[in-house]
Design a protein around this motif. Sequence first.
Motif, PDB file in Angstrom:
ATOM      1  N   MET A   1      18.070  31.462  10.939  1.00 18.27           N
ATOM      2  CA  MET A   1      18.776  30.514  10.113  1.00 18.27           C
ATOM      3  C   MET A   1      20.243  30.446  10.566  1.00 18.27           C
ATOM      4  N   ALA A   2      20.741  29.247  10.769  1.00 21.10           N
ATOM      5  CA  ALA A   2      22.114  29.060  11.225  1.00 21.10           C
ATOM      6  C   ALA A   2      23.098  29.355  10.096  1.00 21.10           C
ATOM      7  N   LYS A   3      24.208  29.979  10.491  1.00 20.54           N
ATOM      8  CA  LYS A   3      25.250  30.286   9.523  1.00 20.54           C
ATOM      9  C   LYS A   3      25.987  29.011   9.139  1.00 20.54           C
ATOM     10  N   THR A   4      26.206  28.842   7.833  1.00 20.13           N
ATOM     11  CA  THR A   4      26.925  27.663   7.357  1.00 20.13           C
ATOM     12  C   THR A   4      28.379  27.756   7.782  1.00 20.13           C
ATOM     13  N   LYS A   5      28.876  26.703   8.370  1.00 21.58           N
ATOM     14  CA  LYS A   5      30.271  26.658   8.772  1.00 21.58           C
ATOM     15  C   LYS A   5      31.106  26.015   7.684  1.00 21.58           C
ATOM     16  N   ILE A   6      32.257  26.599   7.490  1.00 16.94           N
ATOM     17  CA  ILE A   6      33.230  26.013   6.574  1.00 16.94           C
ATOM     18  C   ILE A   6      34.264  25.314   7.435  1.00 16.94           C
ATOM     19  N   ILE A   7      34.506  24.067   7.137  1.00 26.08           N
ATOM     20  CA  ILE A   7      35.514  23.297   7.863  1.00 26.08           C
ATOM     21  C   ILE A   7      36.509  22.770   6.844  1.00 26.08           C
ATOM     22  N   ILE A   8      37.774  23.111   7.069  1.00 20.98           N
ATOM     23  CA  ILE A   8      38.847  22.613   6.205  1.00 20.98           C
ATOM     24  C   ILE A   8      39.703  21.696   7.051  1.00 20.98           C
ATOM     25  N   ASP A   9      39.815  20.468   6.617  1.00 24.78           N
ATOM     26  CA  ASP A   9      40.536  19.456   7.382  1.00 24.78           C
ATOM     27  C   ASP A   9      42.040  19.510   7.147  1.00 24.78           C
ATOM     28  N   GLU A  10      42.751  19.039   8.143  1.00 24.33           N
ATOM     29  CA  GLU A  10      44.205  18.958   8.088  1.00 24.33           C
ATOM     30  C   GLU A  10      44.646  18.206   6.823  1.00 24.33           C
ATOM     31  N   GLY A  11      45.682  18.701   6.186  1.00 24.96           N
ATOM     32  CA  GLY A  11      46.235  18.061   4.996  1.00 24.96           C
ATOM     33  C   GLY A  11      45.688  18.582   3.678  1.00 24.96           C
ATOM     34  N   LYS A  12      44.577  19.285   3.704  1.00 21.00           N
ATOM     35  CA  LYS A  12      43.984  19.820   2.468  1.00 21.00           C
ATOM     36  C   LYS A  12      44.820  21.004   1.968  1.00 21.00           C
ATOM     37  N   GLN A  13      44.930  21.102   0.631  1.00 19.75           N
ATOM     38  CA  GLN A  13      45.733  22.155   0.020  1.00 19.75           C
ATOM     39  C   GLN A  13      44.878  23.050  -0.868  1.00 19.75           C
ATOM     40  N   PHE A  14      45.228  24.346  -0.864  1.00 23.14           N
ATOM     41  CA  PHE A  14      44.468  25.325  -1.630  1.00 23.14           C
ATOM     42  C   PHE A  14      45.388  26.364  -2.237  1.00 23.14           C
ATOM     43  N   LEU A  15      44.936  26.913  -3.341  1.00 18.56           N
ATOM     44  CA  LEU A  15      45.638  28.006  -3.992  1.00 18.56           C
ATOM     45  C   LEU A  15      45.444  29.272  -3.172  1.00 18.56           C
ATOM     46  N   MET A  16      46.526  30.029  -3.023  1.00 15.79           N
ATOM     47  CA  MET A  16      46.440  31.353  -2.413  1.00 15.79           C
ATOM     48  C   MET A  16      47.055  32.345  -3.382  1.00 15.79           C
ATOM     49  N   LEU A  17      46.360  33.461  -3.584  1.00 12.73           N
ATOM     50  CA  LEU A  17      46.809  34.502  -4.499  1.00 12.73           C
ATOM     51  C   LEU A  17      47.023  35.805  -3.756  1.00 12.73           C
ATOM     52  N   ARG A  18      48.118  36.452  -4.053  1.00 11.10           N
ATOM     53  CA  ARG A  18      48.323  37.821  -3.579  1.00 11.10           C
ATOM     54  C   ARG A  18      47.871  38.729  -4.707  1.00 11.10           C
TER      55      ARG A  18
END
Length: 153
Positions: A1-18
């Motif tokens: 079974m092929a591993k699902t790839k995650i692709i995040i396109d340029e310009g997309k924004q996400f929360l990052m937590l420390r």
Amino acid sequence: MAKTKIIIDEGKQFLMLRINTPTDISFIKEHQKLLRSNKSVWFCCFGKKKLKKSLINRDGNYIFVKESIVNGNNKYLLEISEISTVSPSDGYPIYYDQINAIKPLWFKIVKIHNLPPDFESNFELASTKRPVETIYKSMCTSFYIRCIKQFKL
């Protein structure tokens, strides 16, 4: 079974937590254990009162997490299926009950991905366009990052 790839396109924004998990607790082990047995696990964003649910997943159901240097400095991409302001009755690591902090925001995690050490080269701080690493030494524990070149995981 092929591993699902995650692709995040340029310009997309996400929360990052420390995060700063107690040194005798492994963030990844505790969350992965429940994820394997329950197919999901709740993750709490301690003390973050001003995050808006509508902004968190507008560009996809992902949040980024960075552990403290003391706890390994590991970075993860969390796939989430739900965001809640109500504390769940179960389905979260038991050590959460020992943390005396405000628990205003909960994320239901369905997958945890380890990020490569250089993932930051594909992102910048959304508010200032500075490198992500520049905020790691600040007091800020939550911020948004923007993809500056397509990121594949």
